[in-house]
Design a protein around this motif. Structure first.
Motif, PDB file in Angstrom:
ATOM      1  N   SER A 117       0.817  -1.217   0.000  1.00  0.00           N
ATOM      2  CA  SER A 117       0.000   0.000   0.000  1.00  0.00           C
ATOM      3  C   SER A 117       0.848   1.262   0.000  1.00  0.00           C
ATOM      4  CB  SER A 117      -0.933   0.007   1.210  1.00  0.00           C
ATOM      5  OG  SER A 117      -1.838  -1.074   1.157  1.00  0.00           O
ATOM      6  N   ASN A 142      -6.192  -4.806  -2.762  1.00  0.00           N
ATOM      7  CA  ASN A 142      -7.428  -4.693  -1.991  1.00  0.00           C
ATOM      8  C   ASN A 142      -7.933  -6.095  -1.673  1.00  0.00           C
ATOM      9  OD1 ASN A 142      -9.901  -4.053  -0.855  1.00  0.00           O
ATOM     10  ND2 ASN A 142     -10.372  -2.464  -2.367  1.00  0.00           N
ATOM     11  N   GLN A 156     -14.638  -2.270  -9.496  1.00  0.00           N
ATOM     12  CA  GLN A 156     -14.948  -1.344  -8.409  1.00  0.00           C
ATOM     13  C   GLN A 156     -15.708  -0.171  -9.012  1.00  0.00           C
ATOM     14  OE1 GLN A 156     -12.223  -0.626  -5.005  1.00  0.00           O
ATOM     15  NE2 GLN A 156     -12.018   1.409  -5.899  1.00  0.00           N
TER      16      GLN A 156
END
Length: 369
Positions: free
Chosen positions: A103, A321, A367
């Motif tokens: 991340s 994710n 998404q």
């Protein structure tokens, strides 16, 4: 179905003839044992099943176990799952740390393409083109270092996110993992071997579909909008860099013309991807036919196509994710039915002018907000 012996199956494997293995009565047994064919793993398996290996050299373990009639496919599957769980516990303990580290990557930028060979790029574009000692040192400290950093960081990110995603599949009850590395196979679903390919909707195909719909060239359209709105257009970027740069500038502009252009473009792209999801054969064939020549193969593939519909340039972030991916992958695997008519894929490889047949499946994860 054929009835090949071990030597014939082994020959097929070494020659990448996976269809012949899959069409054999014992082909899947061969592939499963092949994934656990390391000496230590074979010895552990034999110890569990009271198989005497004392008179055999280690190179014969694989063929010996393969031919034993009392070793069932259930025995093999059970052992594979047991070994995977042992390995998985180690990775689970480290998963939060790994996701946190991934991340920290803020920009997915290759810094210029090295293709498949760092050495070739350096030799062709620096060593053979530059005569000045001062200039080549400047290039090493400048563009070459930038490119090397981008290439390394992106490769690092792709490697570790792919391992995380593979585990999401292998954790599912309908999936049998492989124990060790076996070429072109990451796992089995309903006894069909698959090589997992995590990817995005191809930019080249998306551009083609936009033209087919009468939209034209995205970069040309962006330049037109920028000229209309007096947005500065630089001349020191490649077409790909310029397209992304102008897209970002137009996206940030709050005037109606800019906002409407971006809304229309996003909607067109969403429609194109949704049509591919509803009828994925064309995309699967495209992905096979446009794979890199150096890594070409015709193995069975499970394509995982990730798309951030709010900003397609950020689709790469979906790879880390894990909570979202786990939910979507499990939903798919919970109800999966592998219809061979749907899986059968035929594609043409221009480099060798050959037609190949394989099996492939595809899952779109999008998404939307």
């Amino acid at each position: 179905m054929t009835n090949l012996n071990f030597a014939e199956l082994d020959s097929c494997f070494r020659n990448d003839d996976f269809p012949s293995i899959e069409n054999d009565n014992r082909g899947i047994r061969f592939l499963k044992l092949r994934s656990m064919s390391r000496r230590e793993t074979m010895e552990e398996f034999c110890s569990l099943h009271n198989i005497d290996l004392s008179e055999l050299p280690s190179r014969q373990y694989f063929s010996h176990i393969f031919e034993l009639p009392n070793i069932t496919n259930e025995n093999i599957d059970s052992f594979i799952n047991q070994k995977y769980q042992e390995e998985r516990q180690i990775r689970i303990a480290n998963e939060d740390y790994l996701v946190d580290q991934l991340s920290r990557l803020q920009y997915f930028d290759w810094g210029g393409s090295f293709g498949n060979s760092l050495e070739k790029n350096i030799v062709d574009n620096y060593v053979k083109k530059i005569q000045s000692y001062e200039r080549i040192n400047d290039e090493i400290e400048g563009s070459l270092l930038t490119s090397l950093r981008g290439y390394t960081l992106n490769s690092w990110y792709n490697h570790w996110t792919t391992i995380l995603i593979e585990d999401l599949f292998k954790d599912h009850a309908n999936v049998l993992p492989t124990v060790g590395l076996v070429k072109k196979i990451d796992f089995f679903i309903n006894n069909i071997p698959f090589d997992l390919k995590v990817t995005y909707f191809p930019e080249q195909l998306l551009a083609q579909k936009l033209r087919d719909r009468g939209f034209g060239n995205e970069l040309t359209k962006l330049k037109q909008v920028c000229r209309t709105l007096n947005i500065f257009i630089p001349n020191d970027l490649t077409d790909k860099e310029l397209r992304l740069h102008l897209y970002n500038k137009v996206s940030e502009d709050q005037r109606d013309i800019a906002r409407q252009f971006i809304l229309n473009l996003k909607e067109l792209k969403r429609e194109i991807i949704s049509e591919a999801e509803a009828n994925p054969t064309e995309l699967k064939v495209w992905l096979y036919e446009n794979q890199g020549e150096a890594r070409f193969d015709a193995s069975n593939r499970f394509f995982l196509v990730l798309t951030d519909e709010t900003d397609i340039t950020n689709s790469w972030k979906l790879k880390r994710n894990i909570v979202f991916l786990r939910q979507k992958i499990n939903e798919h695997l919970d109800t999966i039915t592998l219809d061979l008519a749907r899986l059968n894929t035929e594609f043409y490889w221009r480099k060798t002018q050959q037609t190949f047949n394989c099996k492939s499946d595809i899952l779109f994860i999008k998404q939307t907000e």
